[in-house]
Design an enzyme around this catalytic site. Structure first.
Site, short mmCIF file in Angstrom:
data_model
loop_
_atom_site.label_atom_id
_atom_site.label_comp_id
_atom_site.label_asym_id
_atom_site.label_seq_id
_atom_site.Cartn_x
_atom_site.Cartn_y
_atom_site.Cartn_z
N LEU A 96 44.78 39.04 39.26
CA LEU A 96 45.59 38.15 40.07
C LEU A 96 44.64 37.40 40.99
O LEU A 96 43.70 38.00 41.53
CB LEU A 96 46.62 38.93 40.91
CG LEU A 96 47.80 39.57 40.17
CD1 LEU A 96 48.69 40.31 41.15
CD2 LEU A 96 48.61 38.53 39.40
N ASP A 97 44.85 36.10 41.18
CA ASP A 97 44.01 35.32 42.08
C ASP A 97 44.00 35.93 43.48
O ASP A 97 44.93 36.65 43.86
CB ASP A 97 44.53 33.88 42.19
CG ASP A 97 44.39 33.11 40.89
OD1 ASP A 97 43.64 33.58 40.03
OD2 ASP A 97 45.05 32.07 40.76
N ARG A 98 43.00 35.57 44.24
CA ARG A 98 42.87 36.07 45.61
C ARG A 98 44.14 35.84 46.44
O ARG A 98 44.58 36.70 47.20
CB ARG A 98 41.68 35.39 46.29
CG ARG A 98 41.43 35.84 47.72
CD ARG A 98 40.19 35.19 48.28
NE ARG A 98 39.94 35.59 49.65
CZ ARG A 98 38.89 35.20 50.35
NH1 ARG A 98 37.97 34.42 49.81
NH2 ARG A 98 38.73 35.60 51.59
N THR A 100 47.18 35.20 45.18
CA THR A 100 48.40 35.58 44.47
C THR A 100 48.75 37.02 44.81
O THR A 100 47.87 37.89 44.88
CB THR A 100 48.21 35.44 42.94
OG1 THR A 100 47.90 34.08 42.64
CG2 THR A 100 49.47 35.83 42.20
#
Length: 233
Positions: A96-98, A100
């Site tokens: 998961l993105d930073r 997100t």
């Protein structure tokens, strides 16, 4: 297998194999990716390695944590949030993105992790997307019908306005793709800025009753459900 025995990271395990200090059934192995079968005797400097019990846990990821085991820039990683969860060495399944938030699975079951990340298994992922401006019905239809991004075509499995549908900045989208930043790129392609992105469901697992930044161990029933996923190839 070496990493799951808890003596080192996967990267360090590669170095041990190169150094010729790992043997399987009495034969020194220097080949990367050598398959260990049930019943095999794996030794490190002649000491017998014993596989760990499989662990499966779910984190409700907060913002500002990156999904990686180690970070050279000393940024905060999701591993800090589960450091007291178990003595076994577990890894995040996918990323998961930073910025997100939401459902993130961890396990030391490499076979299951690989299966859940492979596109042929069509693992369900549902996101709640908050946009800077309203999404028009015709734009929603484009996402539903499919579009071409720089790395190929993409099509939502399902998409709808969140809640009662009165706020057209709040979107629910279901995908099975695991491509990098795919949800953000879908909306950016149509000129929309994603203000917030939260994964609410992954492979049938939800963050219901799980506060942000907290984790829980999966039940045997949940693990059994994950193992029932079959490839659609």
């Amino acid at each position: 297998y070496i990493s799951n025995c808890g003596i080192c990271s996967r990267r360090e395990a590669d170095e041990l194999i190169k150094a010729g200090v790992i043997s399987v059934n009495g034969t020194v192995i220097t080949e990367m990716g050598f398959k260990v079968n049930p019943g095999d005797e794996v030794r490190y400097n002649n000491a017998l390695l014993k596989g760990e019990r499989p662990v499966y846990l779910l984190l409700n990821k907060p913002k500002d944590f990156i999904t990686t085991v180690e970070d050279p820039g000393n940024r905060r990683t999701v591993m800090e949030l589960i450091s007291n969860a178990c003595k076994e060495r577990v890894y995040p399944v996918g990323r998961l993105d930073r910025n997100t938030t939401g459902v993130l699975l961890f396990t030391n079951d490499g076979d299951l992790a690989r299966k859940l990340m492979h596109p042929s298994f069509h693992v369900q992922k549902i996101y709640h997307v908050s946009l800077e401006k309203s999404l028009k019905p015709e734009e929603m239809e484009k996402i539903s019908d499919g579009m071409h991004l720089e790395d190929g075509p993409i099509k939502a499995d399902d998409i709808a306005y969140a809640g009662e549908g009165t706020d057209r900045k709040e979107i629910g989208i279901e995908l099975h793709s695991g491509r990098n930043r795919i949800v953000r790129r879908i909306f950016e392609h149509l000129g929309h800025e994603v203000v917030k992105l939260d994964r609410t469901v992954f492979a049938g697992l939800t963050k219901k009753k799980l506060p942000r930044g907290k984790y829980r161990i999966l039940s045997p029933r949940e693990v059994g459900y994950l193992k029932m996923y079959k490839s659609e190839k």
